[in-house]
Design an enzyme around this catalytic site. Sequence first.
Site: not given
Ligand code: F6P
Length: 327
Positions: A105, A131, A166, A189-190, A226
Amino acid sequence: MKEIKRIAIFTSGGDAPGMNAAVSAVTRSALASDIEIFGIYHGYQGMIDNDFKKLSFDDVSDIIQDGGTILKTARCMDFMTSEGRLTAYKNLQKNKIDGVIVIGGDGSFKGATVFSQEFDIPFIGIPGTIDNDISGTDYTIGYDTALNTVVDAIDKIKDTANSHGRLFFIEAMGNEAGLLTLESGIASGAEVILIPEILNQEDELDNFIKKRIKNKDSSGIVVVAEGDEMGGAVKIANKVQKDYPHIEARVSILGYIQRGGNPSGKDRLEATRMGVAAFKCLLAGKRNIMIGLKKHDIVEVPFSNTAKAFRPINSELIEIQKILNSY
Ligand code: F6P
């Protein structure tokens, strides 16, 4: 330009499905050109620890369908120090490496950029992360597989949401980017999609609950990135549960299943294309660029333009989710 006789390849950062396909493509390209190729194990850490191993055709045969990375990976703190980078350089010299291909990345490319300013060795990057948040490329290896994994998981959770009435808050990965959440939310379809690129979405969530959840049946899917500004799925679900006690709120954090599994056909194909292109660039004397995809074509992007710049999200997708969820 120094003649390339021996190269190295490694994977870095979070693993992503399709990384093995890229490793295989680079290795096969090198062997086809009579260039020796070494795998560096455990990312930048392996460069510091001299964890190098010569790769053969057998090492990479029959791995195109496997998730994870045969070269292992890591997030390496030692490489952020100048001592760590000097040790890494000495090991590259010791192993007579003329050029390096890194799959990872934007953090991995940042490391390569600093390294290449300090030492004279060409690096070529291949974007690999679920990502899909790297500037200069439309696509990163692993994204399509992760998208399908998330959609599949949401489909399954819907069975319980509908059967029990739910409201589910499903958290998807993506670090600070919301693309995986937005596209998986639309594709499944959220009812509500909460992502960091759109601010002030409390009203959207409230409107949905007030308009659509009137009786005992509170079934519905809210997908939460997240990195969303309202906090993760747990925090949001707790607040909703408090404000609307008649709702049965539940949380599902998808976590690392999103990074695993056999790569999709698209991920295998794009990883292979990028792997071959990366090797060709190295052989042609290019350096400090990432191979990317723009409108399905291979492009070469200077490392300096790859920083995760909170890549703007496709406005068409945002409009689609607004239209679909506005009644
Ligand atoms: O970059 C990929 C990723 O899975 C992200 O989506 C996530 O925030 C992060 O890595 C989690 O990182 P780690 O593997 O260090 O917990």
